[in-house]
Each structure stands twice: as C-alpha cells, then as structure tokens.
Design a protein around this motif. Structure first.
Motif, PDB file in Angstrom:
ATOM      1  N   UNK A  55       0.840  -1.205   0.000  1.00 20.70           N
ATOM      2  CA  UNK A  55       0.000   0.000   0.000  1.00 20.70           C
ATOM      3  C   UNK A  55       0.874   1.252   0.000  1.00 20.70           C
ATOM      4  N   UNK A  56       1.912   1.281   0.830  1.00 23.45           N
ATOM      5  CA  UNK A  56       2.807   2.440   0.902  1.00 23.45           C
ATOM      6  C   UNK A  56       3.584   2.609  -0.400  1.00 23.45           C
ATOM      7  N   UNK A  57       4.042   1.493  -0.974  1.00 28.11           N
ATOM      8  CA  UNK A  57       4.810   1.571  -2.213  1.00 28.11           C
ATOM      9  C   UNK A  57       3.961   2.162  -3.340  1.00 28.11           C
ATOM     10  N   UNK A  58       2.713   1.716  -3.452  1.00 28.97           N
ATOM     11  CA  UNK A  58       1.835   2.223  -4.510  1.00 28.97           C
ATOM     12  C   UNK A  58       1.521   3.705  -4.299  1.00 28.97           C
ATOM     13  N   UNK A  59       1.268   4.075  -3.035  1.00 27.66           N
ATOM     14  CA  UNK A  59       0.960   5.477  -2.757  1.00 27.66           C
ATOM     15  C   UNK A  59       2.168   6.374  -3.016  1.00 27.66           C
TER      16      UNK A  59
END
Length: 332
Positions: A115-119
């Motif tokens: 989730x953090x990587x995509x954001x």
C-alpha cells in the motif's frame, strides 16, 4: 421461459391428472463429499437420480423419468432442457499445497508495505479478490488475487488473511524486481521509520523505566490471607506513605456533597492508585428505585465496593469512601 426437468415433469403429470412422487432414498453419507439419491414415481414408472445436493438429485431423477416416459411410450428422445439445473455443490477440486512459513522467518506486513509503495509511486491502489475456496470445512484453502495496474498475483493459504498477505508479498517482489527504484524508495522509507521508532524509544525509556512494576498475587492464596499478600507487595515506608495519603483525602467531617466535590475526590484517589500501578473502574448498576454505583480496584483479586443512594453523586461518594477504607485496612 426456460423450464427445468422438475417443472416439465410436473406439468406433464398434471395434464394426466396426477403428480409425480419424490422420495429421498439416500441422504448424504456423513462426509464432506456428500451424495444424495432421489426416486421419483409417476404413471406406474420409477426412475432415480443422484447429485451433490438434494436439489441436484431431484432434477436428475426428473430428467431420468422424462427419458423413461419417452422410451416407454415410444416418443422421440426429448431434447436437453434449456434450463440446466445448476450444480451448486460440485465436487471439490484438489486443494493446492500451502507453503508453510518457517518459524524463524520474521513476519512482514506485505499488505501495508505494498500500500505504501503504490501510494509513494503514484500507482493505483492494490485490489484484492477471492477467486477460490476449496476443501472441507475444517481444512479450507483460500486463493486471493492481488491486482496492481495490469499486474496480477495470487496467494494461497489456510486463512483469507494469510492468502492476502501471500498475494501482496508476491506483488511487492514483482514490482521491486521490475523497477529497482521502487525497492530503493521502499527500503529507505522503512529504514527511516525504523530510525524514528528507535529514537522515540530511546527518549521514552528513562521515563518508562521509572514506572512502578505491578506485582501479581498468586491466585492460589486463600482469601483470608489476601490482606497479608497485598501488604507484602510494598515496603513499610511506601505503605505508611500510601495510608497517609489515603487518610488525607478521606474526609472525616461532613462536606457539601456536590458533583464537583465527588469528581475531585475521585481524581485524587485515582492519582494515588496510579502511583502504585493500579486503576479504578466505575460502573452504574441497574436499579428500580435507588442508584447503585460499583467501583473496582485492579488488584488481584479485585477490591470491589458498591455505593447506594438516591442520586448518582451520593452513590459514587459512598463507593469511593468504602474503597478508601477497605484499601487502608488491607495496607495496615
């Protein structure tokens, strides 16, 4: 309108002023792969049908009866029913193997990391979809698919949560392998968060290390000896200091009873309890006439007192005073 074999047979028999009779002759089998058998009788003919559910077996019996009637009366072979009975409980496919995580491998929240990587890289938010659930009730195997843009990965595990983690981890590995910059960005962010957490822990350790340690009393101690065990947790100097503080907030003369006074008294009592690692819980008990307020100190076993009065304020005051007196007696 499409019709099933059961409805076709029913209409055929109604026109002949009769109705088909269905009988369940085999019910399940006692395992997670149940089979059912129905026997249908009409117009002097009998046919049977089997299925994974009662509904499927009934449809198969009706289909067999239609074929029997056609053969018996010399009709042309009936065409397949335009509305096939759905098989709601098909035979389960072979459950896929689930890889076990070694006990020495630390847990990584792949869902959160993805989730953090995509954001952080302006990618679409990961989407998860359950695409399979196989196996008996006591040993289910779940398959969940993770979608990020045009990439797809699946995770397989014994629980939905683990399958989601597995799919997220595979997607995270794929993205970081395809675009090395993602990996560097992700690693640096995690490293930065770890450094921040370590700094916070270092600054808070001196304060947290000075907090009193709550000692647990052996629950096997007799209640008649409980007061002795409670006293033994504190040295004489600390016990005398606690008794003095409790006696100070315990009013010896009548005071004007109002909500502010009771709130202040309760706050002082809580402050003393917190200094020795205890807390207090206040509960209003149901009562048809007077007001009942229960209070509990988190000792082991707990010290509980109940206040009874016409108003909640008076009931709280009664409970507080009882708790203070009881605690003083336990510490003497």
């Amino acid at each position: 309108m499409n019709k099933t074999p059961v409805s076709i047979l029913q209409e055929m028999m109604v026109k002949n002023l009769s109705i088909p009779t269905y009988e369940l002759i085999h019910d399940g089998g006692g395992s997670h792969i149940n089979t059912f058998t129905y026997r249908v009788t009409c117009d002097g003919l009998t046919a049977t049908g089997m299925g994974r559910s009662k509904k499927d077996a009934k449809h198969e019996a009706a289909r067999a009866m239609l074929e029997t009637i056609a053969e018996h009366r010399g009709y042309l072979q009936l065409p397949a029913s335009p509305a096939q009975s759905p098989v709601r409980t098909p035979l389960p496919p072979v459950a896929p193997e689930v890889q076990r995580i070694p006990p020495d491998v630390p847990f990584v929240n792949a869902v959160g990391a993805l989730q953090d990587l995509c954001a952080g890289n302006n990618l679409s938010e990961p989407k998860y979809e359950q695409i399979s659930e196989v196996g008996p009730p006591h040993a289910k195997v779940f398959t969940i698919q993770c979608d990020v843009t045009t990439f797809k990965e699946i995770g397989v595990a014994r629980t939905k949560k683990q399958a989601k983690q597995d799919a997220a981890k595979k997607m995270l590995d794929k993205l970081t392998n395809l675009v090395p910059e993602f990996k560097l960005s992700c690693d640096s962010e995690i490293s930065q968060q770890e450094n921040i957490s370590q700094e916070i822990a270092k600054t808070r350790y001196p304060m947290l290390s000075k907090l009193p340690i709550t000692k647990k009393i052996n629950l096997g101690v007799k209640l008649s000896e409980y007061h002795i065990q409670l006293k033994s947790q504190f040295d004489n100097e600390l016990r005398q200091d606690l008794i003095e503080k409790l006696s100070t907030i315990n009013p010896s003369s009548e005071n004007s009873i109002n909500e502010k006074y009771v709130t202040t008294l309760l706050a002082k009592f809580q402050e003393i309890l917190m200094s020795i690692g205890l807390n207090i819980t206040v509960t209003t008990l149901p009562s048809s006439e007077n007001t009942l307020v229960g209070m509990r100190i988190s000792t082991s076993p707990s010290i509980v007192e109940i206040g009874l009065a016409n108003t909640r304020t008076e009931a709280e005051l009664n409970a507080i005073l009882k708790l203070i007196n009881t605690l003083i007696l336990r510490l003497k």
